[in-house]
Design an enzyme around this catalytic site. Structure first.
Site, PDB file in Angstrom:
ATOM      1  CG  ASP A  45      74.249 -79.885 129.203  1.00 44.49           C
ATOM      2  OD1 ASP A  45      73.691 -80.778 128.523  1.00 44.49           O
ATOM      3  OD2 ASP A  45      73.630 -79.163 130.004  1.00 44.49           O
ATOM      4  CB  CYS A  82      66.427 -82.351 128.004  1.00 47.43           C
ATOM      5  SG  CYS A  82      65.581 -82.584 129.585  1.00 47.43           S
ATOM      6  CE1 TYR A  83      61.764 -84.311 131.148  1.00 52.79           C
ATOM      7  CE2 TYR A  83      62.469 -82.124 131.836  1.00 52.79           C
ATOM      8  CZ  TYR A  83      62.339 -83.478 132.083  1.00 52.79           C
ATOM      9  OH  TYR A  83      62.787 -84.008 133.262  1.00 52.79           O
ATOM     10  NE  ARG A 139      59.763 -84.212 138.226  1.00 46.46           N
ATOM     11  CZ  ARG A 139      60.348 -84.065 139.419  1.00 46.46           C
ATOM     12  NH1 ARG A 139      59.814 -84.662 140.481  1.00 46.46           N
ATOM     13  NH2 ARG A 139      61.438 -83.346 139.557  1.00 46.46           N
ATOM     14  CE  LYS A 150      59.290 -80.894 140.402  1.00 46.73           C
ATOM     15  NZ  LYS A 150      60.035 -80.482 141.604  1.00 46.73           N
ATOM     16  CG  HIS A 196      70.194 -79.701 128.358  1.00 48.27           C
ATOM     17  ND1 HIS A 196      70.902 -79.986 129.502  1.00 48.27           N
ATOM     18  CD2 HIS A 196      68.878 -79.656 128.727  1.00 48.27           C
ATOM     19  CE1 HIS A 196      70.060 -80.102 130.524  1.00 48.27           C
ATOM     20  NE2 HIS A 196      68.830 -79.911 130.080  1.00 48.27           N
ATOM     21  CG  HIS A 246      60.148 -87.737 134.985  1.00 45.16           C
ATOM     22  ND1 HIS A 246      60.878 -87.971 133.844  1.00 45.16           N
ATOM     23  CD2 HIS A 246      60.858 -86.851 135.727  1.00 45.16           C
ATOM     24  CE1 HIS A 246      61.995 -87.252 133.891  1.00 45.16           C
ATOM     25  NE2 HIS A 246      62.004 -86.569 135.015  1.00 45.16           N
ATOM     26  CG  ASP A 277      65.322 -79.257 131.155  1.00 49.96           C
ATOM     27  OD1 ASP A 277      65.979 -79.132 130.104  1.00 49.96           O
ATOM     28  OD2 ASP A 277      65.786 -79.806 132.172  1.00 49.96           O
ATOM     29  CG  ASP A 306      67.352 -76.471 131.785  1.00 54.36           C
ATOM     30  OD1 ASP A 306      66.261 -76.075 131.365  1.00 54.36           O
ATOM     31  OD2 ASP A 306      67.521 -76.807 132.970  1.00 54.36           O
TER      32      ASP A 306
END
Length: 452
Positions: free
Chosen positions: A389, A266-267, A258, A261, A392, A216, A264, A382
């Site tokens: 938010d 945040c990654y 991952r 997936k 993020h 992850h 996103d 995201d």
């Protein structure tokens, strides 16, 4: 022939791809001037959104009552990345509030009167360092915090998030990061942490939250950063880790957390931060690959200088192993003297070392995803279809900073305009990739806790 139905995962992936590609198509069909507006960072709007949030949040945020230090960190770190700061009244209010979250026996809880927790301790400490100044930094009771960290130490070598809580790589990272930046890291805290993190590296190459789980992005960042800070990163399979992380950037230009997936925002930091750390581990990567350590930085922004530290010696990753007496008790307000000479300097030596690799990901593509798909009029989200938010906003901005500074040779060097998507006014403050603290605030804290 029997019809094969798409899986739910495939359907969701196609929906996101179509949404993202429509945005890109719309923007690139615009006239050049109209295009350029879409690539501007809406700095003033973001600062206004964040500052208002720090003053007052709506009743729907009651579900985050146990995460209030995190809200402080997400907001204040984002403001610092944008090059702004709080007024004195707000700064003092934040310090006073986090003082109320500090447990009498060490560590910080999610709010006043709540049990201390490693995650909120990390958030509180990073927030106080980001606020900076004598009052903020001296408010941290390092002696009691050190005792709290020792209480969270588990027989497995890892750490528990709280009394009776789970043991995972996130707990290892938050404990080690806090101890390192506060200059209280020693052998008692480090003992067997590397064994635990190593047991979490999977066959894919990434790092899971606990042994036997799936690799992850967040846990990979936590595990890699912690191993650098304890000077055991050479134990990881770095080529395998590289092979895993580079394939997490998808066709949308952003990162997934991952395998299989969705993208996103945040990654941008969790995976981008992994890549930024590995750029400074080139000697170890070459060694594990059986290559000679004659690699010279070949990025567009590099000079012809050899990769060396300020003393002219070849840079090696991490500090020497500490030789402190782990049974020596901490003196109030001070770290073990021998530990301060060794392992506590790993984070500082790491950031001052040369960057020996070109970026492991497509930086301009990721910046495109951030500015066109993750940025709202104020705040970040995201992915398209999601709402903004503070979490993020924090990690997307952190990832954008990583992108912008990914082609520099040294941490204190400014990036060139061609490495910035959009106007140069989009440039954010650089961060320390091991702690995700704005660099000048990290330097201030390092000096304060080294000399106090």
């Amino acid at each position: 022939m029997e019809n094969i139905r798409a899986t739910k995962t495939q359907e969701e992936q196609w929906m996101v791809q179509n949404h993202v590609f429509r945005i890109y198509d719309l923007v690139f069909r615009l006239p050049p001037h109209a295009q350029s507006v879409n690539f501007e960072l809406r700095r003033d709007n973001h600062i206004e959104y964040l500052t208002k949030s720090l003053k007052q949040l709506g009743p729907n945020f009651t579900v985050l009552d146990a995460n209030r230090p995190w809200l402080c960190y997400w907001i204040i770190h984002s403001i610092a990345l944008l090059g702004d700061c709080l007024d004195d009244k707000l700064e003092n209010g934040v310090v006073d509030f986090l003082q109320q979250c500090q447990d009498p026996n060490g560590g910080y809880g999610g709010g006043p009167g709540q049990m201390p927790h490693l995650a909120t301790t990390y958030a509180a400490v990073n927030t106080l360092i980001t606020v900076g100044g004598q009052r903020s930094l001296s408010s941290i009771d390092r002696k009691k915090l050190y005792a709290f960290l020792l209480r969270m130490k588990d027989a497995s070598g890892g750490f528990r998030m709280h009394d009776g809580g789970e043991v995972d790589v996130r707990a290892c990272y938050t404990a080690i990061s806090v101890a390192s930046v506060l200059n209280i890291l020693d052998d008692r805290l480090i003992q067997s942490v590397g064994d635990y993190i190593l047991s979490c590296q999977t066959h894919e190459g990434g790092i899971a939250g606990e042994p036997g789980s799936e690799a992850h992005g967040g846990y990979t960042f936590c595990g890699l950063a912690a191993m650098v800070l304890i000077n055991e990163v050479n134990r990881l399979d770095l080529p395998g880790l590289i092979d895993w992380v580079v394939f997490r950037q998808g066709v949308e230009c952003g990162f997934q957390g991952r395998t299989n997936k969705l993208v996103d925002g945040c990654y941008s930091f969790w995976q981008g931060g992994v890549a930024a750390i590995i750029q400074r581990l080139y000697l170890l990567v070459n060694e594990q690959l059986g290559l000679p350590n004659t690699f010279k930085y070949d990025c567009r922004t590099a000079s012809d200088n050899d990769l060396s530290d300020s003393d002219g010696e070849p840079y090696s990753d991490g500090a020497a192993s500490p030789e402190n007496d782990s049974s020596q008790p901490m003196q109030e307000g001070k770290s073990n003297a021998s530990a301060a000479i060794g392992v506590n300097d790993n984070g500082y030596k790491f950031i001052k070392g040369a960057i020996g690799m070109t970026p492991l990901f497509n930086s301009m593509a990721l910046q495109q995803y951030i500015l066109l798909c993750s940025q709202e009029e104020a705040g970040f989200r995201d992915k398209p279809g999601k709402r903004r938010d503070h979490y993020h906003t924090c990690y997307v901005l952190s990832g954008l900073s990583i992108c912008q500074h990914s082609n520099i040779k040294e941490a204190d060097s400014p990036p060139l305009p061609r490495d910035i998507m959009g106007p140069y006014s989009n440039l954010l403050e650089p961060v320390h990739p091991l702690h995700n603290i704005v660099l000048d605030k990290y330097y201030e804290a390092h000096e304060f806790f080294t000399t106090s």
